[in-house]
Enzyme design. Structure first.
Site, PDB file in Angstrom:
ATOM      1  N   CYS A 172       0.849  -1.191   0.000  1.00  0.00           N
ATOM      2  CA  CYS A 172       0.000   0.000   0.000  1.00  0.00           C
ATOM      3  C   CYS A 172       0.881   1.236   0.000  1.00  0.00           C
ATOM      4  O   CYS A 172       1.617   1.480   0.954  1.00  0.00           O
ATOM      5  CB  CYS A 172      -0.912  -0.006   1.228  1.00  0.00           C
ATOM      6  N   CYS A 173       0.836   1.986  -1.081  1.00  0.00           N
ATOM      7  CA  CYS A 173       1.597   3.237  -1.216  1.00  0.00           C
ATOM      8  C   CYS A 173       3.102   2.999  -1.143  1.00  0.00           C
ATOM      9  O   CYS A 173       3.866   3.934  -0.896  1.00  0.00           O
ATOM     10  CB  CYS A 173       1.192   4.248  -0.142  1.00  0.00           C
ATOM     11  N   GLY A 174       3.536   1.769  -1.305  1.00  0.00           N
ATOM     12  CA  GLY A 174       4.961   1.493  -1.314  1.00  0.00           C
ATOM     13  C   GLY A 174       5.634   1.562   0.030  1.00  0.00           C
ATOM     14  O   GLY A 174       6.847   1.481   0.136  1.00  0.00           O
TER      15      GLY A 174
END
Length: 269
Positions: free
Chosen positions: A106-108
């Site tokens: 999630c979002c890196g």
């Protein structure tokens, strides 16, 4: 038809060392089964109010639809406890798809557990709204004071969609997820932009509640209760400000505190 969202029930109350007869208001518990494109999809136990909003919001949060106009037909059979839904396109109705866990980034920033449909529909917030602590407290008080069903029964959760200074819509349900789905369904049905709106919520901020807020698309979630650790991790990753324990003139900010600001007068002191 469902007669009421509450019913009266004779009870025995014990108070100050004595037993006595009394009548109490009890919240109604109502099962609603969604028939999606002629297939049984899900059964929700809910408060029988705003059922169309509930169905629309639930289907959107499950990734079945994105917009209200993707539903061709929607009919609520209140007496039978069914919601018949026909969509404009074929959708996956396999329960395995909607319950299978997915491990994704999630979002890196990290790896969290999501359902497959959560990974598809949870949005990283781009909200620029800010609130003062006083505005957070005021919105919470206004939501609590406006819930007559909670005052009568003590058996429901409340959720409200707000601007920084007023409630747009307030919804009540025995299921905390249902209350949020009703908010989502209201927004989709009325084409309300949510990017700079706030969710005010009566219950605990669990990871599932946080994901519901992310799917709706808001940037701030206010609660009178506590968050869980996974909810805070998800809020960090999804750029959502989670504020809890809003009660007695106090609150705690658990993620993205840049959206909770002091007013301009205080900043100049």
């Amino acid at each position: 038809m469902v007669d009421s969202i509450t019913v009266k029930k004779g009870i025995i109350r014990f108070e100050d060392g004595e037993l006595f007869d009394e009548e109490d208001q009890i919240v109604t518990e109502y099962p609603l089964t969604i028939i999606l494109n002629n297939n049984e999809f899900a059964t929700m136990v809910c408060t029988p109010s705003e059922l169309e909003e509930l169905v629309i919001g639930f289907l959107a949060s499950e990734g079945v639809i994105r917009f209200r106009d993707e539903i061709k037909n929607l009919h609520i059979d209140e007496g039978g406890g069914y919601a018949y839904v026909e969509t404009t396109r074929d959708v996956i109705t396999s329960q395995e798809y909607y319950t299978k866990r997915f491990i994704g980034s999630c979002c890196g920033k990290g790896r969290q557990f999501y359902f497959v449909n959560d990974a598809k529909t949870a949005k990283t917030s781009t909200s620029t709204i800010t609130l003062t602590p006083e505005e957070c407290i005021t919105l919470m008080n206004e939501m609590q004071n406006s819930s007559l069903v909670f005052k009568d029964t003590g058996g429901v959760h409340n959720a409200a969609l707000c601007t920084s200074n007023e409630i747009i819509v307030n919804r009540t349900d025995i299921g905390r997820h249902n209350a949020l789905d009703k908010i989502y369904g209201y927004c989709l049905s009325n084409k309300i932009p949510v990017r700079n709106k706030v969710i005010v919520f009566s219950g605990r901020i669990s990871s599932e509640v946080l994901l519901k807020a992310a799917k709706i698309g808001v940037g701030i979630v206010l609660s009178k209760s506590a968050p869980t650790d996974l909810a805070i991790k998800m809020a960090d990753e999804l750029n959502i400000t989670a504020v809890g324990f809003i009660r007695g003139g106090k609150l705690n900010v658990y993620s993205h505190p840049e959206r909770i600001v002091q007013n301009s007068f205080e900043q100049t002191l």
